[in-house]
Design an enzyme around this catalytic site. Sequence first.
Site, short mmCIF file in Angstrom:
data_model
loop_
_atom_site.label_atom_id
_atom_site.label_comp_id
_atom_site.label_asym_id
_atom_site.label_seq_id
_atom_site.Cartn_x
_atom_site.Cartn_y
_atom_site.Cartn_z
N GLU A 87 0.84 -1.19 0.00
CA GLU A 87 0.00 0.00 0.00
C GLU A 87 0.88 1.25 0.00
O GLU A 87 1.94 1.28 0.63
CB GLU A 87 -0.93 -0.01 1.22
CG GLU A 87 -1.99 -1.10 1.09
CD GLU A 87 -3.10 -0.98 2.11
OE1 GLU A 87 -4.24 -1.33 1.76
OE2 GLU A 87 -2.86 -0.56 3.25
N CYS A 109 3.51 8.59 0.91
CA CYS A 109 4.04 7.70 1.95
C CYS A 109 4.29 6.35 1.29
O CYS A 109 3.34 5.69 0.86
CB CYS A 109 3.01 7.60 3.08
SG CYS A 109 3.46 6.42 4.35
N CYS A 124 6.30 -6.45 7.46
CA CYS A 124 7.39 -5.95 8.31
C CYS A 124 7.70 -7.00 9.36
O CYS A 124 6.80 -7.63 9.92
CB CYS A 124 6.99 -4.64 8.99
SG CYS A 124 8.32 -3.92 9.97
N CYS A 145 5.68 -4.69 15.79
CA CYS A 145 5.18 -3.76 16.81
C CYS A 145 3.70 -4.06 17.06
O CYS A 145 2.93 -4.25 16.12
CB CYS A 145 5.36 -2.31 16.36
SG CYS A 145 7.07 -1.92 15.98
N CYS A 171 0.76 -1.91 15.43
CA CYS A 171 0.85 -1.61 14.00
C CYS A 171 0.28 -2.77 13.18
O CYS A 171 0.65 -3.92 13.39
CB CYS A 171 2.31 -1.37 13.64
SG CYS A 171 2.61 -1.24 11.88
N CYS A 228 -1.23 6.30 9.62
CA CYS A 228 -0.02 5.64 10.12
C CYS A 228 -0.33 4.28 10.74
O CYS A 228 -1.19 4.19 11.61
CB CYS A 228 0.61 6.47 11.23
SG CYS A 228 1.66 7.74 10.66
N1 SAH Z 1 8.91 0.99 10.28
C1 SAH Z 1 9.14 2.37 10.37
C2 SAH Z 1 8.34 3.17 9.36
C3 SAH Z 1 6.91 2.75 9.14
S1 SAH Z 1 5.82 2.98 10.51
C4 SAH Z 1 8.90 2.88 11.77
O1 SAH Z 1 8.35 2.13 12.57
O2 SAH Z 1 9.28 4.00 12.03
C5 SAH Z 1 5.59 4.74 10.48
C6 SAH Z 1 5.09 5.31 11.79
O3 SAH Z 1 3.78 4.86 12.09
C7 SAH Z 1 5.95 4.95 12.99
O4 SAH Z 1 6.28 6.10 13.72
C8 SAH Z 1 5.04 4.06 13.82
O5 SAH Z 1 5.35 4.14 15.18
C9 SAH Z 1 3.69 4.63 13.48
N2 SAH Z 1 2.56 3.73 13.72
C10 SAH Z 1 2.52 2.40 13.58
N3 SAH Z 1 1.30 1.92 13.89
C11 SAH Z 1 0.54 2.98 14.25
C12 SAH Z 1 -0.82 3.14 14.65
N4 SAH Z 1 -1.64 2.10 14.76
N5 SAH Z 1 -1.26 4.39 14.94
C13 SAH Z 1 -0.44 5.46 14.82
N6 SAH Z 1 0.84 5.36 14.41
C14 SAH Z 1 1.34 4.15 14.13
FE1 SF4 Z 2 7.24 -2.30 11.21
FE2 SF4 Z 2 4.95 -1.16 11.90
FE3 SF4 Z 2 6.88 -1.42 13.71
FE4 SF4 Z 2 7.18 0.34 11.70
S1 SF4 Z 2 5.66 0.43 13.33
S2 SF4 Z 2 8.69 -1.16 12.45
S3 SF4 Z 2 6.10 -0.77 10.06
S4 SF4 Z 2 5.81 -3.10 12.70
#
Ligand code: SAH
Ligand code: SF4
Length: 350
Positions: free
Chosen positions: A90, A103, A110, A114, A117, A334
């Site tokens: 996406e 973006c 990934c 996390c 996410c 995000c």
């Molecule tokens: N993997 C990288 C870049 C992609 S995620 C990283 O983690 O930085 C981009 C951003 O989205 C990160 O700052 C992450 O903490 C945030 N993010 C992930 N899941 C989210 C959610 N459910 N709500 C808000 N921000 C989120």
């Molecule tokens: Fe991966 Fe999502 Fe964690 Fe970014 S926030 S490192 S995309 S699992």
Amino acid sequence: MKNIRSLEKDEIKSYFESIEEKSFRSKQLYKWLWQKLVGTFDELSDFSKRLREELKVTFYIKYPDIVQKQVSKDGTIKYLLKLEDGSTVETVWIPDGKRKTICVSTQVGCAMGCKFCYTGRQGLKRDLKFYEIADQVSVIKRDLGISPTNIVMMGMGEPLQNIDNVLKAIDILNDEIGFGIAARKITVSTAGWLPGFDKLIDYPKQIKLAVSLNAPNNEIRDEIMPVNKRYKIEDLLSAVRHYIDVKKKRVTFEYVLIKGVNDSKEDADKLIALTNDIECKINLIPLNVAVDDKDSPFDSIEDGRVKQFEKWMMRGKRTVTVRKSKGRDINAACGELKRYEIDTKNIIIK
Ligand code: SAH
Ligand code: SF4
């Protein structure tokens, strides 16, 4: 046959050498591919018919396919793109006045896992190749006929786990005979995959770095970001300090605010203490919970609480901002991006 978009600059050069063509052809072709974003070899108007035919024998031109396009009330557009091997990613178009941001994803899925996410819950399928990263921008530019002003590597994937391809893609995005986007308008966001830092530091261009800190101590970070079990906050912050020393550029810390997890006054105090002596900006991101997610492990956070946390943070030295969530109604904000398996008739969430 090979997709000509997958060739690196020196591969284009070697190809023309191999067919005994003049070296200026390389620059011409690169421009056609990455500035003009041509769809067919017949559009290469400064190439002879013979040369165009010769290219067609060895190569084809293929961009990712747009499988789905969803438009949000706020103008955000989420694209589901299918790559040549059938994998999907996406990519999101985020218009905000004069600023038009894309973006992009850097991996299919990934590996970081996390907890908050959606991408992380799906695991990693594979890294994207440099041209698959850059071509997310090509597809949107061709589709909308508008050039982006900013690029954020904040889609699916951990950019520092795929740093070689990410940097090659940035070369194309920044190249004046490519997209011509200034390095300072390109942001790489990392969850703190430390092995990728050295290459980022050595990379000569002044791109922006965002670090997803998301917790004020190891206890909470361990809980929500498994990568922290491997690379602790102290190690991450020393890598960040080193980055700032060498690059002479401030970084942005991202902090996803999760209700009842990292949103207390004590958390704000600790976050201030952690970041006060670092040249940084802090960007608070209220947790996005997908509109159709009934089983989310976390609840969304109220606006009032976000404002309160911001106020607490303002007692520190650093600039604090709250990220506007765009594209919520289409799950394009995000952390909401997903990977799909394509069936001939249906799209299945994976
Ligand atoms: N993997 C990288 C870049 C992609 S995620 C990283 O983690 O930085 C981009 C951003 O989205 C990160 O700052 C992450 O903490 C945030 N993010 C992930 N899941 C989210 C959610 N459910 N709500 C808000 N921000 C989120
Ligand atoms: Fe991966 Fe999502 Fe964690 Fe970014 S926030 S490192 S995309 S699992």
